[in-house]
Design a protein around this motif. Structure first.
Motif, PDB file in Angstrom:
ATOM      1  N   ARG A  55       0.837  -1.213   0.000  1.00 39.34           N
ATOM      2  CA  ARG A  55       0.000   0.000   0.000  1.00 39.34           C
ATOM      3  C   ARG A  55       0.868   1.258   0.000  1.00 39.34           C
ATOM      4  NH1 ARG A  55      -3.178  -2.336   4.500  1.00 39.34           N
ATOM      5  NH2 ARG A  55      -2.034  -0.815   5.716  1.00 39.34           N
ATOM      6  N   THR A  56       1.923   1.235   0.800  1.00 43.54           N
ATOM      7  CA  THR A  56       2.834   2.383   0.860  1.00 43.54           C
ATOM      8  C   THR A  56       3.525   2.585  -0.475  1.00 43.54           C
ATOM      9  OG1 THR A  56       3.182   1.964   3.211  1.00 43.54           O
ATOM     10  CG2 THR A  56       4.792   3.374   2.095  1.00 43.54           C
ATOM     11  N   LEU A  57       3.969   1.513  -1.081  1.00 44.30           N
ATOM     12  CA  LEU A  57       4.629   1.598  -2.382  1.00 44.30           C
ATOM     13  C   LEU A  57       3.686   2.162  -3.444  1.00 44.30           C
ATOM     14  CD1 LEU A  57       7.136   1.038  -4.096  1.00 44.30           C
ATOM     15  CD2 LEU A  57       6.234  -1.251  -4.507  1.00 44.30           C
ATOM     16  N   VAL A  58       2.447   1.694  -3.465  1.00 46.16           N
ATOM     17  CA  VAL A  58       1.461   2.206  -4.426  1.00 46.16           C
ATOM     18  C   VAL A  58       1.211   3.689  -4.173  1.00 46.16           C
ATOM     19  CG1 VAL A  58      -0.969   2.098  -5.115  1.00 46.16           C
ATOM     20  CG2 VAL A  58       0.376   0.001  -4.916  1.00 46.16           C
ATOM     21  N   PHE A  59       1.086   4.077  -2.918  1.00 49.97           N
ATOM     22  CA  PHE A  59       0.859   5.483  -2.595  1.00 49.97           C
ATOM     23  C   PHE A  59       2.012   6.352  -3.095  1.00 49.97           C
ATOM     24  CE2 PHE A  59       1.328   9.125   0.246  1.00 49.97           C
ATOM     25  CZ  PHE A  59       0.094   9.725   0.066  1.00 49.97           C
ATOM     26  N   ILE A  60       3.230   5.896  -2.883  1.00 49.40           N
ATOM     27  CA  ILE A  60       4.408   6.641  -3.355  1.00 49.40           C
ATOM     28  C   ILE A  60       4.399   6.738  -4.873  1.00 49.40           C
ATOM     29  CG2 ILE A  60       6.930   6.560  -3.561  1.00 49.40           C
ATOM     30  CD1 ILE A  60       6.916   5.328  -0.687  1.00 49.40           C
ATOM     31  N   LEU A  61       4.124   5.633  -5.538  1.00 47.65           N
ATOM     32  CA  LEU A  61       4.099   5.641  -7.003  1.00 47.65           C
ATOM     33  C   LEU A  61       3.013   6.559  -7.548  1.00 47.65           C
ATOM     34  CD1 LEU A  61       4.720   1.872  -7.770  1.00 47.65           C
ATOM     35  CD2 LEU A  61       6.289   3.780  -8.163  1.00 47.65           C
ATOM     36  N   VAL A  62       1.838   6.501  -6.936  1.00 47.92           N
ATOM     37  CA  VAL A  62       0.731   7.340  -7.409  1.00 47.92           C
ATOM     38  C   VAL A  62       1.049   8.807  -7.190  1.00 47.92           C
ATOM     39  CG1 VAL A  62      -1.662   7.992  -6.946  1.00 47.92           C
ATOM     40  CG2 VAL A  62      -1.058   5.592  -7.237  1.00 47.92           C
ATOM     41  N   CYS A  63       1.510   9.142  -6.000  1.00 44.71           N
ATOM     42  CA  CYS A  63       1.759  10.561  -5.691  1.00 44.71           C
ATOM     43  C   CYS A  63       2.979  11.106  -6.426  1.00 44.71           C
ATOM     44  CB  CYS A  63       1.925  10.753  -4.189  1.00 44.71           C
ATOM     45  SG  CYS A  63       0.384  10.532  -3.298  1.00 44.71           S
ATOM     46  N   ALA A  64       4.053  10.352  -6.435  1.00 46.00           N
ATOM     47  CA  ALA A  64       5.286  10.850  -7.038  1.00 46.00           C
ATOM     48  C   ALA A  64       5.262  10.789  -8.557  1.00 46.00           C
ATOM     49  CB  ALA A  64       6.480  10.057  -6.509  1.00 46.00           C
ATOM     50  N   PHE A  65       4.751   9.695  -9.089  1.00 43.13           N
ATOM     51  CA  PHE A  65       4.810   9.509 -10.533  1.00 43.13           C
ATOM     52  C   PHE A  65       3.454   9.650 -11.219  1.00 43.13           C
ATOM     53  CE2 PHE A  65       8.334   7.031  -8.720  1.00 43.13           C
ATOM     54  CZ  PHE A  65       9.393   7.732  -9.276  1.00 43.13           C
ATOM     55  N   GLY A  66       2.416   9.184 -10.587  1.00 47.21           N
ATOM     56  CA  GLY A  66       1.085   9.224 -11.201  1.00 47.21           C
ATOM     57  C   GLY A  66       0.599  10.637 -11.448  1.00 47.21           C
ATOM     58  N   TYR A  67       0.646  11.464 -10.407  1.00 48.73           N
ATOM     59  CA  TYR A  67       0.188  12.839 -10.574  1.00 48.73           C
ATOM     60  C   TYR A  67       1.123  13.625 -11.489  1.00 48.73           C
ATOM     61  CZ  TYR A  67      -3.275  12.049  -6.940  1.00 48.73           C
ATOM     62  OH  TYR A  67      -4.342  11.579  -6.223  1.00 48.73           O
ATOM     63  N   GLY A  68       2.404  13.321 -11.420  1.00 43.25           N
ATOM     64  CA  GLY A  68       3.353  13.965 -12.337  1.00 43.25           C
ATOM     65  C   GLY A  68       3.081  13.585 -13.781  1.00 43.25           C
ATOM     66  N   ALA A  69       2.811  12.309 -14.015  1.00 43.25           N
ATOM     67  CA  ALA A  69       2.515  11.849 -15.370  1.00 43.25           C
ATOM     68  C   ALA A  69       1.212  12.459 -15.881  1.00 43.25           C
ATOM     69  CB  ALA A  69       2.437  10.320 -15.404  1.00 43.25           C
ATOM     70  N   LEU A  70       0.199  12.514 -15.009  1.00 47.48           N
ATOM     71  CA  LEU A  70      -1.050  13.156 -15.415  1.00 47.48           C
ATOM     72  C   LEU A  70      -0.811  14.612 -15.815  1.00 47.48           C
ATOM     73  CD1 LEU A  70      -3.683  11.836 -12.861  1.00 47.48           C
ATOM     74  CD2 LEU A  70      -3.773  11.612 -15.340  1.00 47.48           C
ATOM     75  N   THR A  71      -0.003  15.285 -15.039  1.00 48.91           N
ATOM     76  CA  THR A  71       0.306  16.685 -15.351  1.00 48.91           C
ATOM     77  C   THR A  71       1.043  16.799 -16.679  1.00 48.91           C
ATOM     78  OG1 THR A  71       0.441  17.190 -12.987  1.00 48.91           O
ATOM     79  CG2 THR A  71       1.441  18.775 -14.496  1.00 48.91           C
ATOM     80  N   LEU A  72       2.036  15.942 -16.874  1.00 52.11           N
ATOM     81  CA  LEU A  72       2.814  15.991 -18.118  1.00 52.11           C
ATOM     82  C   LEU A  72       1.982  15.682 -19.354  1.00 52.11           C
ATOM     83  CD1 LEU A  72       6.189  14.286 -17.169  1.00 52.11           C
ATOM     84  CD2 LEU A  72       5.844  16.637 -17.926  1.00 52.11           C
ATOM     85  N   PHE A  73       1.074  14.720 -19.253  1.00 52.91           N
ATOM     86  CA  PHE A  73       0.315  14.311 -20.425  1.00 52.91           C
ATOM     87  C   PHE A  73      -0.939  15.146 -20.660  1.00 52.91           C
ATOM     88  CE2 PHE A  73       2.607  10.286 -19.454  1.00 52.91           C
ATOM     89  CZ  PHE A  73       3.416  10.314 -20.573  1.00 52.91           C
ATOM     90  N   LEU A  74      -1.554  15.639 -19.589  1.00 58.80           N
ATOM     91  CA  LEU A  74      -2.781  16.416 -19.757  1.00 58.80           C
ATOM     92  C   LEU A  74      -2.511  17.871 -20.142  1.00 58.80           C
ATOM     93  CD1 LEU A  74      -5.062  15.156 -16.847  1.00 58.80           C
ATOM     94  CD2 LEU A  74      -5.279  14.695 -19.285  1.00 58.80           C
ATOM     95  N   THR A  75      -1.399  18.439 -19.684  1.00 60.61           N
ATOM     96  CA  THR A  75      -1.132  19.853 -19.959  1.00 60.61           C
ATOM     97  C   THR A  75      -1.064  20.161 -21.455  1.00 60.61           C
ATOM     98  OG1 THR A  75      -0.072  20.192 -17.823  1.00 60.61           O
ATOM     99  CG2 THR A  75       0.474  21.762 -19.562  1.00 60.61           C
TER     100      THR A  75
END
Length: 111
Positions: A55-75
């Protein structure tokens, strides 16, 4: 509408044009802030039965990379959509989107 007013509105919209990418980034980032709790809640429900480490690993991946990827691709996508507006409508649309996001944030008690 008088010509002078139309010209004034066109000039106002032209001021926004060079900053379309920055405006798009602000829209995406604001949307992620407003809807981030909802996204985290959905993910939390999906992984609630997993071991703490996973759960901790998924949270780190989502927050660190998931939101960053969403920002990079949606912008860039949002920027292309904004670029499609004429100078007359671009400022009004931006004002409407940010006002809507502000009202959502207020409703969710984030402001």
């Amino acid at each position: 509408m008088p010509d002078w007013l139309m010209e004034l509105l066109q000039q106002w919209g032209a001021l926004f044009r060079p900053y379309v990418r920055d405006i798009a980034l602000a829209m995406v980032a604001t949307s992620l802030v407003v809807f981030g709790d909802d996204l985290n809640r959905v993910i939390r429900r999906q992984i609630a039965h997993w071991h703490f480490v996973w759960r901790t690993l998924v949270f780190i991946l989502v927050c660190a990379f998931g939101y960053g990827a969403l920002t990079l691709f949606l912008t860039p996508w949002v920027a292309r959509q904004l670029a499609g507006f004429s100078n007359l409508w671009l400022p009004w649309f931006c004002l409407a989107v940010f006002s809507g996001l502000g009202m959502l944030a207020q409703r969710k008690r984030q402001v």
